[in-house]
Design an enzyme around this catalytic site. Structure first.
Site, PDB file in Angstrom:
ATOM      1  N   TYR A  25       0.912  -1.300   0.030  1.00  0.00           N
ATOM      2  CA  TYR A  25       0.048   0.091  -0.209  1.00  0.00           C
ATOM      3  C   TYR A  25       0.988   1.330  -0.167  1.00  0.00           C
ATOM      4  O   TYR A  25       0.595   2.194  -0.762  1.00  0.00           O
ATOM      5  CB  TYR A  25      -0.840   0.104   1.330  1.00  0.00           C
ATOM      6  CG  TYR A  25      -1.700   1.095   1.385  1.00  0.00           C
ATOM      7  CD1 TYR A  25      -2.866   1.536   0.348  1.00  0.00           C
ATOM      8  CD2 TYR A  25      -1.593   1.879   2.561  1.00  0.00           C
ATOM      9  CE1 TYR A  25      -3.546   2.552   0.968  1.00  0.00           C
ATOM     10  CE2 TYR A  25      -2.156   3.236   2.667  1.00  0.00           C
ATOM     11  CZ  TYR A  25      -3.193   3.472   1.549  1.00  0.00           C
ATOM     12  OH  TYR A  25      -3.802   4.809   1.907  1.00  0.00           O
ATOM     13  N   GLU A  47     -11.552   5.158   5.584  1.00  0.00           N
ATOM     14  CA  GLU A  47     -10.949   6.114   6.661  1.00  0.00           C
ATOM     15  C   GLU A  47     -11.891   6.069   7.760  1.00  0.00           C
ATOM     16  O   GLU A  47     -11.462   6.119   8.878  1.00  0.00           O
ATOM     17  CB  GLU A  47     -10.573   7.350   6.338  1.00  0.00           C
ATOM     18  CG  GLU A  47      -9.414   7.458   5.118  1.00  0.00           C
ATOM     19  CD  GLU A  47      -8.116   6.876   5.911  1.00  0.00           C
ATOM     20  OE1 GLU A  47      -7.852   6.912   7.053  1.00  0.00           O
ATOM     21  OE2 GLU A  47      -7.134   6.561   4.867  1.00  0.00           O
ATOM     22  N   TRP A  55      -5.057   0.095  10.110  1.00  0.00           N
ATOM     23  CA  TRP A  55      -5.254   0.254   8.987  1.00  0.00           C
ATOM     24  C   TRP A  55      -5.105  -1.176   7.992  1.00  0.00           C
ATOM     25  O   TRP A  55      -5.570  -1.373   6.905  1.00  0.00           O
ATOM     26  CB  TRP A  55      -4.308   1.394   8.129  1.00  0.00           C
ATOM     27  CG  TRP A  55      -4.494   1.596   6.753  1.00  0.00           C
ATOM     28  CD1 TRP A  55      -3.548   1.303   5.705  1.00  0.00           C
ATOM     29  CD2 TRP A  55      -5.786   2.145   6.164  1.00  0.00           C
ATOM     30  NE1 TRP A  55      -4.378   1.793   4.500  1.00  0.00           N
ATOM     31  CE2 TRP A  55      -5.442   2.382   4.864  1.00  0.00           C
ATOM     32  CE3 TRP A  55      -6.977   2.291   6.740  1.00  0.00           C
ATOM     33  CZ2 TRP A  55      -6.659   2.533   4.014  1.00  0.00           C
ATOM     34  CZ3 TRP A  55      -7.939   2.659   5.592  1.00  0.00           C
ATOM     35  CH2 TRP A  55      -7.711   3.082   4.488  1.00  0.00           C
TER      36      TRP A  55
END
Length: 191
Positions: A25, A47, A55
């Site tokens: 990522y 988010e 995350w």
């Protein structure tokens, strides 16, 4: 702490030092500009779902999120009803949080309403910092900014939910409103 050298000899932001999903990522997406309403709605939604979680958890569930939220098509999500909320609450492949699911529906509807003005992408791009940060160490990293506070307030005025200043700062990093990489990271300036 500054950038760390991975086993491949490349300097990266410390959270992406080891191989795997987070590094992928970091190296291919984080901080790169995105385009289109669905791309912005996806990042906004993810988010919000990340709030209070890692995350990494969200990235591992990302394909399922894309599937159940119809590729983050605002029209499709806005048409969801209470049966859809219950269906999503029973879906083990995503984060099952009723408030976050309802916020996704709310935000899809608010996204549609923004089409009458400039649209979600242009709206968010309007909060790009004039002077972007250039942190050299993790100690210099911020979690909010005047722009993320302003974006949060503006989105709330337009009916969005789960868009606090910290979440909007993370969104700004993710969609490349500024280069979020540490000075010295191989991705700094690459977007």
């Amino acid at each position: 702490m500054g950038p760390v050298q991975g086993e491949d000899g490349v300097l990266r932001c410390p959270w992406a030092g080891g191989p795997g999903t987070m590094r992928d990522y970091h190296d291919t997406e984080w901080g790169n500009p995105v385009h289109g309403e669905a791309a912005y709605l996806e990042r906004l939604t993810l988010e919000a779902f990340q709030s209070g979680l890692s995350w990494s958890t969200i990235l591992h569930k990302r394909e399922a999120f894309r599937e159940v939220f119809h590729g983050f098509d605002a029209d499709a999500i806005a048409a969801f009803d209470e049966r859809d909320v219950e269906r999503l609450m029973a879906e083990p492949r995503i984060v099952r949080n009723r408030l976050k699911i309802q916020a996704a529906l709310t935000n899809a509807r608010a996204t549609m309403a923004l089409r009458e003005a400039e649209g979600l992408e242009a709206f968010i791009l309007g909060f790009r910092p004039e002077v972007p940060p250039a942190p050299e160490t993790t100690e210099e990293l911020a979690t909010t900014s005047p722009e993320s506070v302003a974006l949060s307030k503006a989105l709330k005025r337009h009916g969005f939910a789960f868009v606090g200043p910290t979440t909007m700062y993370a969104l700004s990093e993710a969609v490349g409103l500024f280069d979020p990489h540490l000075v010295g990271c191989h991705r700094r300036g690459a977007a």
